[in-house]
Motif scaffolding. Structure first.
Motif, PDB file in Angstrom:
ATOM      1  N   MET A  53       0.828  -1.201   0.000  1.00 21.32           N
ATOM      2  CA  MET A  53       0.000   0.000   0.000  1.00 21.32           C
ATOM      3  C   MET A  53       0.866   1.256   0.000  1.00 21.32           C
ATOM      4  N   GLY A  54       1.946   1.246   0.760  1.00 23.83           N
ATOM      5  CA  GLY A  54       2.848   2.398   0.804  1.00 23.83           C
ATOM      6  C   GLY A  54       3.525   2.650  -0.528  1.00 23.83           C
ATOM      7  N   VAL A  55       4.011   1.585  -1.158  1.00 20.30           N
ATOM      8  CA  VAL A  55       4.652   1.733  -2.468  1.00 20.30           C
ATOM      9  C   VAL A  55       3.630   2.187  -3.501  1.00 20.30           C
ATOM     10  N   GLY A  56       2.423   1.643  -3.446  1.00 20.18           N
ATOM     11  CA  GLY A  56       1.370   2.064  -4.367  1.00 20.18           C
ATOM     12  C   GLY A  56       1.022   3.534  -4.207  1.00 20.18           C
ATOM     13  N   LEU A  57       0.989   3.999  -2.968  1.00 21.80           N
ATOM     14  CA  LEU A  57       0.716   5.411  -2.721  1.00 21.80           C
ATOM     15  C   LEU A  57       1.828   6.290  -3.298  1.00 21.80           C
ATOM     16  N   LEU A  58       3.067   5.907  -3.067  1.00 16.80           N
ATOM     17  CA  LEU A  58       4.194   6.690  -3.590  1.00 16.80           C
ATOM     18  C   LEU A  58       4.195   6.729  -5.118  1.00 16.80           C
ATOM     19  N   VAL A  59       3.935   5.593  -5.739  1.00 19.19           N
ATOM     20  CA  VAL A  59       3.899   5.546  -7.210  1.00 19.19           C
ATOM     21  C   VAL A  59       2.728   6.375  -7.729  1.00 19.19           C
ATOM     22  N   GLY A  60       1.573   6.283  -7.066  1.00 23.41           N
ATOM     23  CA  GLY A  60       0.411   7.075  -7.482  1.00 23.41           C
ATOM     24  C   GLY A  60       0.664   8.567  -7.386  1.00 23.41           C
ATOM     25  N   VAL A  61       1.301   8.997  -6.304  1.00 21.44           N
ATOM     26  CA  VAL A  61       1.624  10.421  -6.141  1.00 21.44           C
ATOM     27  C   VAL A  61       2.621  10.852  -7.207  1.00 21.44           C
ATOM     28  N   TRP A  62       3.622  10.006  -7.451  1.00 20.94           N
ATOM     29  CA  TRP A  62       4.635  10.343  -8.464  1.00 20.94           C
ATOM     30  C   TRP A  62       3.994  10.466  -9.851  1.00 20.94           C
ATOM     31  N   ILE A  63       3.123   9.542 -10.204  1.00 24.52           N
ATOM     32  CA  ILE A  63       2.449   9.597 -11.513  1.00 24.52           C
ATOM     33  C   ILE A  63       1.561  10.833 -11.600  1.00 24.52           C
ATOM     34  N   ALA A  64       0.836  11.153 -10.527  1.00 24.81           N
ATOM     35  CA  ALA A  64      -0.037  12.327 -10.533  1.00 24.81           C
ATOM     36  C   ALA A  64       0.764  13.607 -10.734  1.00 24.81           C
ATOM     37  N   ARG A  65       1.890  13.716 -10.061  1.00 25.19           N
ATOM     38  CA  ARG A  65       2.716  14.924 -10.219  1.00 25.19           C
ATOM     39  C   ARG A  65       3.360  14.975 -11.600  1.00 25.19           C
ATOM     40  N   TYR A  66       3.732  13.833 -12.139  1.00 25.17           N
ATOM     41  CA  TYR A  66       4.384  13.784 -13.443  1.00 25.17           C
ATOM     42  C   TYR A  66       3.404  14.136 -14.566  1.00 25.17           C
ATOM     43  N   LEU A  67       2.195  13.594 -14.494  1.00 26.22           N
ATOM     44  CA  LEU A  67       1.233  13.793 -15.582  1.00 26.22           C
ATOM     45  C   LEU A  67       0.498  15.128 -15.485  1.00 26.22           C
ATOM     46  N   GLY A  68       0.279  15.615 -14.303  1.00 25.18           N
ATOM     47  CA  GLY A  68      -0.520  16.827 -14.153  1.00 25.18           C
ATOM     48  C   GLY A  68      -1.994  16.477 -14.034  1.00 25.18           C
ATOM     49  N   PRO A  69      -2.827  17.465 -13.685  1.00 20.29           N
ATOM     50  CA  PRO A  69      -4.236  17.175 -13.406  1.00 20.29           C
ATOM     51  C   PRO A  69      -5.014  16.621 -14.595  1.00 20.29           C
ATOM     52  N   GLU A  70      -4.841  17.213 -15.769  1.00 16.80           N
ATOM     53  CA  GLU A  70      -5.659  16.796 -16.918  1.00 16.80           C
ATOM     54  C   GLU A  70      -5.275  15.398 -17.400  1.00 16.80           C
ATOM     55  N   GLN A  71      -3.997  15.164 -17.603  1.00 14.17           N
ATOM     56  CA  GLN A  71      -3.560  13.853 -18.092  1.00 14.17           C
ATOM     57  C   GLN A  71      -3.769  12.768 -17.034  1.00 14.17           C
ATOM     58  N   PHE A  72      -3.619  13.134 -15.763  1.00 13.86           N
ATOM     59  CA  PHE A  72      -3.861  12.147 -14.709  1.00 13.86           C
ATOM     60  C   PHE A  72      -5.337  11.769 -14.663  1.00 13.86           C
ATOM     61  N   GLY A  73      -6.236  12.720 -14.928  1.00 12.64           N
ATOM     62  CA  GLY A  73      -7.659  12.414 -14.996  1.00 12.64           C
ATOM     63  C   GLY A  73      -7.965  11.440 -16.125  1.00 12.64           C
ATOM     64  N   LEU A  74      -7.359  11.659 -17.286  1.00  7.76           N
ATOM     65  CA  LEU A  74      -7.537  10.723 -18.403  1.00  7.76           C
ATOM     66  C   LEU A  74      -6.983   9.341 -18.059  1.00  7.76           C
ATOM     67  N   PHE A  75      -5.824   9.330 -17.412  1.00  4.92           N
ATOM     68  CA  PHE A  75      -5.216   8.063 -16.995  1.00  4.92           C
ATOM     69  C   PHE A  75      -6.133   7.328 -16.019  1.00  4.92           C
ATOM     70  N   ASN A  76      -6.691   8.053 -15.044  1.00  8.00           N
ATOM     71  CA  ASN A  76      -7.594   7.439 -14.074  1.00  8.00           C
ATOM     72  C   ASN A  76      -8.847   6.882 -14.738  1.00  8.00           C
ATOM     73  N   CYS A  77      -9.379   7.611 -15.708  1.00  5.74           N
ATOM     74  CA  CYS A  77     -10.568   7.146 -16.427  1.00  5.74           C
ATOM     75  C   CYS A  77     -10.265   5.852 -17.183  1.00  5.74           C
ATOM     76  N   ALA A  78      -9.144   5.829 -17.879  1.00  5.80           N
ATOM     77  CA  ALA A  78      -8.749   4.624 -18.613  1.00  5.80           C
ATOM     78  C   ALA A  78      -8.516   3.458 -17.654  1.00  5.80           C
ATOM     79  N   HIS A  79      -7.900   3.743 -16.531  1.00  3.23           N
ATOM     80  CA  HIS A  79      -7.636   2.697 -15.541  1.00  3.23           C
ATOM     81  C   HIS A  79      -8.944   2.149 -14.961  1.00  3.23           C
ATOM     82  N   ALA A  80      -9.890   3.032 -14.671  1.00  5.68           N
ATOM     83  CA  ALA A  80     -11.178   2.602 -14.124  1.00  5.68           C
ATOM     84  C   ALA A  80     -11.947   1.746 -15.130  1.00  5.68           C
ATOM     85  N   LEU A  81     -11.941   2.163 -16.398  1.00  3.36           N
ATOM     86  CA  LEU A  81     -12.637   1.378 -17.417  1.00  3.36           C
ATOM     87  C   LEU A  81     -11.980   0.011 -17.600  1.00  3.36           C
ATOM     88  N   THR A  82     -10.670  -0.019 -17.573  1.00  4.58           N
ATOM     89  CA  THR A  82      -9.956  -1.293 -17.688  1.00  4.58           C
ATOM     90  C   THR A  82     -10.310  -2.215 -16.527  1.00  4.58           C
TER      91      THR A  82
END
Length: 78
Positions: free
Chosen positions: A36-65
């Motif tokens: 859970m800790g590693v998942g949180l760190l990776v999630g935060v890193w991806i969110a900061r790397y992609l930014g709000p708009e691209q992270f939203g698209l990523f989350n949508c694709a992940h949820a649909l998958t």
């Protein structure tokens, strides 16, 4: 056996099988917390790397998958 607190280990020291039974859930709990800790760190890193708009698209694709993957697994088992 390092995960068992000393006061518990003292009380069950004469029962080696019980020590194994108590120790195993400790390792499983530690593994779950670590994942859970590693998942949180990776999630935060991806969110900061992609930014709000691209992270939203990523989350949508992940949820649909996840949604369609769960449906596929359910249909395959039936």
């Amino acid at each position: 056996m390092n995960l068992i607190p000393r006061f518990i280990h003292h009380r069950i020291a004469h029962r080696p099988n019980l020590i194994k039974i108590v120790d195993n859930p400790g390792w499983l709990f530690f593994d779950k917390i670590l994942r859970m800790g590693v998942g949180l760190l990776v999630g935060v890193w991806i969110a900061r790397y992609l930014g709000p708009e691209q992270f939203g698209l990523f989350n949508c694709a992940h949820a649909l998958t996840d949604l369609f993957g769960a449906i596929t697994v359910t249909r395959r088992k039936a």
